[in-house]
Motif scaffolding. Structure first.
Motif, PDB file in Angstrom:
ATOM      1  N   LEU A  39       0.820  -1.511   0.033  1.00  0.00           N
ATOM      2  CA  LEU A  39       0.139   0.159   0.320  1.00  0.00           C
ATOM      3  C   LEU A  39       0.632   1.036  -0.114  1.00  0.00           C
ATOM      4  N   ASN A  40       0.787   2.023  -1.326  1.00  0.00           N
ATOM      5  CA  ASN A  40       1.744   2.978  -1.403  1.00  0.00           C
ATOM      6  C   ASN A  40       1.039   4.057  -1.507  1.00  0.00           C
ATOM      7  N   LEU A  41       0.751   5.055  -0.156  1.00  0.00           N
ATOM      8  CA  LEU A  41       0.189   6.123   0.345  1.00  0.00           C
ATOM      9  C   LEU A  41       0.070   7.110  -0.813  1.00  0.00           C
ATOM     10  N   GLU A  42       1.783   7.020  -1.120  1.00  0.00           N
ATOM     11  CA  GLU A  42       1.767   8.572  -2.371  1.00  0.00           C
ATOM     12  C   GLU A  42       1.621   8.291  -3.736  1.00  0.00           C
ATOM     13  N   ASP A  43       1.643   6.893  -4.697  1.00  0.00           N
ATOM     14  CA  ASP A  43       1.389   6.750  -5.640  1.00  0.00           C
ATOM     15  C   ASP A  43      -0.387   6.352  -5.495  1.00  0.00           C
ATOM     16  N   ILE A  44      -1.006   5.916  -4.645  1.00  0.00           N
ATOM     17  CA  ILE A  44      -2.292   5.967  -4.872  1.00  0.00           C
ATOM     18  C   ILE A  44      -2.751   7.747  -4.968  1.00  0.00           C
ATOM     19  N   MET A  45      -2.478   8.051  -3.954  1.00  0.00           N
ATOM     20  CA  MET A  45      -2.630   9.982  -3.480  1.00  0.00           C
ATOM     21  C   MET A  45      -2.829  10.232  -5.632  1.00  0.00           C
ATOM     22  N   ARG A  46      -0.928  10.049  -5.932  1.00  0.00           N
ATOM     23  CA  ARG A  46      -1.272  10.806  -7.477  1.00  0.00           C
ATOM     24  C   ARG A  46      -2.098  10.657  -8.451  1.00  0.00           C
TER      25      ARG A  46
END
Length: 395
Positions: A39-46
């Motif tokens: 779960l990579n939150l930075e990539d998900i938000m991008r």
């Protein structure tokens, strides 16, 4: 009687529709090599920002075109009802509704809730209805249904035991397709009927407010039950002919094409779209009534669908548009009542009274309290709790 499939069953017609909807093939989606690890939150938000921003920009372009080109055509579209078109409710008009109608207690709203408990031994459904106005609660109404398959008189225990096993297995195999018609009848059909029955028979306010389409699909089809169909058509006739001063508002993404028109409205604007005649024809085409039921439904639709109109309103540019339904003779005041109640929370753009009724239902008839009572009763009757299923099923 038989009905059409569940609405979600036909949303995606095949692989081509999947590709058009999601921008990738179903084969690509199923390929785990393309799935993210962890779960990579930075990539998900991008990704979320990119997708949401792109969708909003496209909607803004569509909104401008719809407002300029399509809204003016509402008056002249084929089979448009008298008075179709776009109107503006002024701030002064809505203030007058606040002071002269809403806050004087002249509007009452109804909302309902259904919670269920199901085990092999017993199925329990609790139905709760709340009616509220700005003068206070108008009352709560409840019913509890107990569905049990095993009778106490067993003349041939072996035969009946085998029949119960077979019956339960058949129901389980059919449930994914039919959603268990008895449970659906209890949780949707009877609840929807009860909401309208309370609105028609128990409320005293001049104006009544409800949720969804007043001529709800599960009522005008009877959900496959003639008893519900007959009772519903009689009740809805009284709603249209005697009550008349009602407004119903939806909280779902129904009629997405019309909601697209609604997004092109500005604050305080509303549009009158059409009567429910087309809706009645769709029900007749899609539902298989028995002969007597078909005769009654056709007569009902022909007489009463032209008297109910559907429209859109937008209480604020910061909130989504809402579909509403009202009697054609009172539509302009009806939608102003819904809008006036909605601007009390401009970020929601939805009638506060309906939410107050829903919160009352949750408080009085909520699932936690209901399940607690059920579990306590099981514990008192059978300390082993072998028939009690307390796990929440995955949806």
């Amino acid at each position: 009687m038989a009905g059409r499939g569940a609405p979600d069953d036909n949303d995606l017609a095949g692989d081509g529709d999947y590709l058009a909807s999601f921008g990738e093939s179903l084969t690509q989606t199923l390929d785990l090599e393309r799935w993210a690890n962890g779960l990579n939150l930075e990539d998900i938000m991008r990704v979320f920002r990119e997708q949401i921003g792109g969708a909003m920009r496209k909607e803004d372009v569509l909104r401008a075109t719809v407002r300029k080109e399509l809204l003016p055509l509402l008056k002249s579209r084929p089979k448009a009802p008298a008075g179709a078109g776009v109107y503006q409710a002024t701030e002064e008009e809505l203030k007058a509704v606040h002071e002269g109608v809403l806050f004087r207690g002249n509007v009452e709203a109804v909302n309902g809730r259904a919670v269920s408990h199901d085990t092999l031994a017993l199925g329990i459904t609790q139905l709760g209805i709340a009616a509220v106005g700005y003068g206070g609660s108008s009352g709560t109404f409840s019913q509890r249904l107990f569905r049990k398959e095993v009778t106490f008189q067993m003349d041939d225990p072996f035969k009946e035991a085998r029949e119960y096993v077979q019956r339960r297995e058949v129901r389980s195999r059919q449930a994914p397709r039919n959603k268990d018609s008895l449970s659906r009848l209890a949780t949707r059909g009877i609840r929807t009927y009860a909401e309208r029955a309370v609105l028609v028979e128990r409320l005293q306010a001049e104006w009544r407010m409800g949720l969804g389409n007043p001529l709800a699909y599960e009522l005008v089809t009877g959900s496959g039950y003639r008893g519900l169909l007959d009772a519903s058509l009689e009740l809805l006739e009284r709603l249209v002919t005697q009550t008349q001063k009602f407004v119903f508002v939806t909280d779902k993404l129904e009629h997405r094409g019309f909601l697209t028109l609604g997004h092109s409205l500005d604050t305080g604007e509303y549009a009158i779209l059409e009567t429910l005649e087309a809706y009645g024809n769709e029900v007749l085409d899609g539902w298989r009534y028995d002969q007597e039921g078909l005769y009654k439904a056709e007569a009902f639709f022909k007489k009463f669908c032209p008297q109910v109109v559907m429209g859109l309103f937008r209480a604020s540019n910061n909130s989504p548009p809402r579909l509403f339904y009202a009697h054609r003779e009172h539509v302009h005041l009806a939608v102003r009542i819904a809008m006036a109640d909605s601007i009390l929370r401009p970020e929601q753009g939805y009638p506060m009274l309906l939410d107050v009724a829903a919160m009352t239902c949750h408080s009085v008839f909520g699932e936690d309290g209901f399940q607690g009572l059920v579990q306590d009763a099981y514990a008192q009757v059978d300390p082993s709790l072998q028939y009690l299923n307390v796990r929440k099923l995955r949806r």
